[in-house]
Design an enzyme around this catalytic site. Structure first.
Site, PDB file in Angstrom:
ATOM      1  N   LYS A   1     -29.070 -74.657 -79.210  1.00  0.00           N
ATOM      2  CA  LYS A   1     -29.949 -74.834 -78.029  1.00  0.00           C
ATOM      3  C   LYS A   1     -29.581 -73.861 -76.906  1.00  0.00           C
ATOM      4  O   LYS A   1     -30.451 -73.456 -76.137  1.00  0.00           O
ATOM      5  CB  LYS A   1     -29.901 -76.290 -77.551  1.00  0.00           C
ATOM      6  CG  LYS A   1     -28.488 -76.839 -77.328  1.00  0.00           C
ATOM      7  CD  LYS A   1     -28.118 -76.965 -75.898  1.00  0.00           C
ATOM      8  CE  LYS A   1     -26.640 -77.191 -75.696  1.00  0.00           C
ATOM      9  NZ  LYS A   1     -26.284 -77.507 -74.320  1.00  0.00           N
TER      10      LYS A   1
ATOM     11  N   THR B   1     -31.340 -78.177 -71.471  1.00  0.00           N
ATOM     12  CA  THR B   1     -30.723 -76.866 -71.297  1.00  0.00           C
ATOM     13  C   THR B   1     -31.740 -75.784 -70.957  1.00  0.00           C
ATOM     14  O   THR B   1     -31.425 -74.831 -70.244  1.00  0.00           O
ATOM     15  CB  THR B   1     -29.974 -76.472 -72.598  1.00  0.00           C
ATOM     16  OG1 THR B   1     -29.257 -77.599 -73.050  1.00  0.00           O
ATOM     17  CG2 THR B   1     -29.031 -75.330 -72.382  1.00  0.00           C
TER      18      THR B   1
END
Ligand SMILES: NC(=O)c1ccc[n+]([C@@H]2O[C@H](COP(=O)([O-])OP(=O)(O)OC[C@H]3O[C@@H](n4cnc5c(N)ncnc54)[C@H](O)[C@@H]3O)[C@@H](O)[C@H]2O)c1
Length: 332
Positions: free
Chosen positions: A191, A248
């Protein structure tokens, strides 16, 4: 549960604080003696989590052996490239039957091993059933401030996942269990690379459409990699997958997003990293994710684009143009 946290950076300190908030004795260890001293003297980690008071039950010990002695849970919270060395240092002090929980997100760059593989390499087989992996959408600073947070804890043995879940559970920190170690680890190590891409798009001046497209197509390529590595794709629709990706990729609190943002604004990588002063795992993960994808023959165009930007001298606008100009295809 009497616990030791190895790595007194942002995440280790936040999790140490969660564990110690239950009144249990928790000891922190790090190579940085100064950080340890401020935890003991000021009940604060002024370098990584300034102005956030830490529980009195959270103590630091500069001696690794005595920090681990008597612990039922050892939490490993160091950057992924330091994991092997730290685990080797800790190995002889960890008693059989001690839970060992990695909270690190990343892949060992030289070997392309996930943290579970590194720890299985370092610790004797008798320790392997006690390994657990914590991941999910969680900024350290929010956890340290007691903001509601949910994470996933994966272990091969349900009983181990449940014990570690119980140890971390507080009124504001809610862990779910899983037995999909690979899925949870894949979500965590990929990610950050996609977050560099969304930061880049925002830094160039694009907006919500580009961000949503990158997150969604990012999840598609992460899921492809996960399936090829043996993960349950549903894990990647959970906290350690889309949950962490959303967090994120959309917040300036993410160091990886900020790396991308700076690059999008035309700054140099060295300059951005110096400004951050902390680890942005995605910069190295871009190399390892590319390696993992090649290993299992999976296409990961967004991760490839980030790699081209960081390591192949491609410019930010060219990278995004190359993504848009790929062969047209069906979505699923
Ligand atoms: N910060 C977050 O919000 C967050 C949240 C979830 C997961 N994580 C993950 O946690 C891991 C650690 O991240 P962080 O944000 O705490 O990093 P950080 O840069 O804040 O801290 C890293 C700590 O590890 C220590 N360290 C480095 N090498 C060491 C070694 N060889 N031996 C002992 N200690 C060593 C450093 O001194 C430092 O205290 C990363 O994999 C990251 O992706 C971070």
């Amino acid at each position: 549960m009497r616990a030791t946290v190895i790595g007194a950076g942002s995440w280790g300190t936040a999790l140490g604080s969660v564990l110690a908030s239950k009144g249990d004795e928790v000891t922190m260890w790090d190579i940085d003696a100064e950080t340890l001293a401020t935890i003991n003297d000021q009940h604060e980690n002024s370098r990584y989590l300034p102005d956030i008071p830490l529980p009195e039950t959270l103590r630091a010990d500069a001696d690794l052996g005595s920090a681990i002695e008597g612990s039922e849970l050892v939490v490993l919270a160091v950057p992924s490239q330091a994991m092997r060395q730290v685990a080797e240092q800790a190995r002889d002090f960890v008693e059989p039957g001690t839970y060992i929980c990695s909270v690190t997100k990343g892949v060992e760059i030289d070997t392309l091993m996930m943290m579970s593989e590194v720890l299985e390499d370092v610790f004797p087989v008798s320790h392997h059933p006690y390994l657990a992996f914590l991941s999910g959408p969680s900024f350290a600073v929010e956890v340290a401030q007691g903001h509601p947070t949910a994470v996933t804890i994966a272990a091969q043995w349900n009983r181990v996942a449940k014990a570690v879940q119980q140890a971390f559970h507080t009124s504001f920190f809610r862990p779910y269990t899983s037995n999909d170690v690979v899925g949870v680890e894949i979500g965590g190590c990929t990610k950050n690379v996609v977050a560099i891409a969304t930061g880049l798009a925002d830094g160039i001046g694009f907006d919500a459409n580009a961000r949503a497209a990158l997150v969604t197509r990012g999840l598609a390529e992460i899921t492809r990699l996960g399936i090829a590595k043996g993960a349950n794709p549903l894990t990647l629709s959970g906290l350690a997958g889309i949950g962490d990706l959303m967090l994120t990729c959309t917040s300036v609190k993410s160091r990886n997003y900020r790396v991308g943002y700076g690059l999008g604004q035309g700054k140099e990588l060295d300059e951005i990293q110096a400004e951050l002063g902390q680890v942005a795992e995605g910069v190295l993960n871009a190399k390892s994710v590319r390696g993992l994808a090649a290993q299992v023959g999976v296409e990961m165009p967004i991760s490839d684009a980030v790699h081209a930007l960081l390591y192949e001298g491609m410019s930010a606008p060219d990278v995004l143009q190359a993504l848009m100009g790929r062969d047209l295809k069906s979505e699923i």
